[in-house]
Design a protein around this motif. Structure first.
Motif, mmCIF file in Angstrom:
data_model
loop_
_atom_site.group_PDB
_atom_site.id
_atom_site.type_symbol
_atom_site.label_atom_id
_atom_site.label_comp_id
_atom_site.label_asym_id
_atom_site.label_seq_id
_atom_site.Cartn_x
_atom_site.Cartn_y
_atom_site.Cartn_z
ATOM 1 N N VAL A 25 0.835 -1.198 0.000
ATOM 2 C CA VAL A 25 0.000 0.000 0.000
ATOM 3 C C VAL A 25 0.875 1.255 0.000
ATOM 4 O O VAL A 25 0.591 2.220 -0.710
ATOM 5 C CB VAL A 25 -0.948 0.007 1.227
ATOM 6 C CG1 VAL A 25 -1.599 1.362 1.417
ATOM 7 C CG2 VAL A 25 -2.004 -1.075 1.080
ATOM 8 N N LEU A 26 1.948 1.230 0.782
ATOM 9 C CA LEU A 26 2.806 2.400 0.922
ATOM 10 C C LEU A 26 3.854 2.508 -0.188
ATOM 11 O O LEU A 26 4.541 3.520 -0.290
ATOM 12 C CB LEU A 26 3.511 2.379 2.284
ATOM 13 C CG LEU A 26 2.588 2.402 3.500
ATOM 14 C CD1 LEU A 26 3.400 2.277 4.782
ATOM 15 C CD2 LEU A 26 1.740 3.653 3.509
ATOM 16 N N ASP A 27 3.980 1.455 -0.977
ATOM 17 C CA ASP A 27 4.945 1.413 -2.079
ATOM 18 C C ASP A 27 6.379 1.581 -1.581
ATOM 19 O O ASP A 27 7.181 2.335 -2.141
ATOM 20 C CB ASP A 27 4.607 2.482 -3.132
ATOM 21 C CG ASP A 27 5.311 2.223 -4.460
ATOM 22 O OD1 ASP A 27 5.640 1.058 -4.742
ATOM 23 O OD2 ASP A 27 5.539 3.200 -5.202
ATOM 24 N N ILE A 28 6.675 0.886 -0.467
ATOM 25 C CA ILE A 28 8.042 0.838 0.061
ATOM 26 C C ILE A 28 8.388 -0.618 0.321
ATOM 27 O O ILE A 28 7.511 -1.487 0.320
ATOM 28 C CB ILE A 28 8.197 1.670 1.359
ATOM 29 C CG1 ILE A 28 7.271 1.147 2.472
ATOM 30 C CG2 ILE A 28 7.954 3.148 1.102
ATOM 31 C CD1 ILE A 28 7.478 1.827 3.810
ATOM 32 N N SER A 29 9.653 -0.891 0.547
ATOM 33 C CA SER A 29 10.057 -2.277 0.786
ATOM 34 C C SER A 29 9.576 -2.741 2.163
ATOM 35 O O SER A 29 9.521 -1.948 3.110
ATOM 36 C CB SER A 29 11.577 -2.421 0.691
ATOM 37 O OG SER A 29 12.197 -1.862 1.823
ATOM 38 N N PRO A 30 9.239 -4.025 2.260
ATOM 39 C CA PRO A 30 8.841 -4.553 3.574
ATOM 40 C C PRO A 30 9.946 -4.378 4.618
ATOM 41 O O PRO A 30 9.669 -4.135 5.783
ATOM 42 C CB PRO A 30 8.569 -6.034 3.300
ATOM 43 C CG PRO A 30 8.268 -6.110 1.844
ATOM 44 C CD PRO A 30 9.090 -5.024 1.202
ATOM 45 N N GLU A 31 11.202 -4.472 4.176
ATOM 46 C CA GLU A 31 12.320 -4.318 5.114
ATOM 47 C C GLU A 31 12.387 -2.898 5.672
ATOM 48 O O GLU A 31 12.594 -2.709 6.873
ATOM 49 C CB GLU A 31 13.644 -4.673 4.422
ATOM 50 C CG GLU A 31 14.851 -4.558 5.310
ATOM 51 C CD GLU A 31 14.860 -5.483 6.520
ATOM 52 O OE1 GLU A 31 15.698 -5.258 7.414
ATOM 53 O OE2 GLU A 31 14.037 -6.419 6.609
#
Length: 90
Positions: A25-31
């Protein structure tokens, strides 16, 4: 309020419960999301603004909270605390 707490609260309000879903949703890496939430990492301002926009938060609130969290204790008093009322965009 810490960035990790703000993000947890906003994600919970949106009904997003897993890191994988939140990262999509945030368009960032899970890490990046994992270290931000669990280890107190502060993302770059550009990333914070993107996150704020995707969660419907006031970008200035999130960036100010991040800068306040990063500064040494002896200068924290020079930064105003962001107002809770500014948490969401109007």
């Amino acid at each position: 309020m810490k960035i990790s707490e703000i993000l947890k609260q906003a994600l919970k309000q949106k009904g997003i419960h897993t890191l994988k879903d939140a990262a999509q949703v945030l368009d960032i890496s899970p890490e990046l999301l994992r270290v931000t939430i669990s280890q107190g990492h502060i993302p770059k301002d550009k990333t914070l603004i993107m996150i704020a926009n995707k969660l419907g938060l006031d970008p200035s609130f999130l960036v100010l909270a991040a800068h306040r969290e990063k500064v040494p204790l002896d200068v924290k008093g020079f930064f105003l605390s962001p107002s809770q009322s500014k948490l969401t965009r109007e």
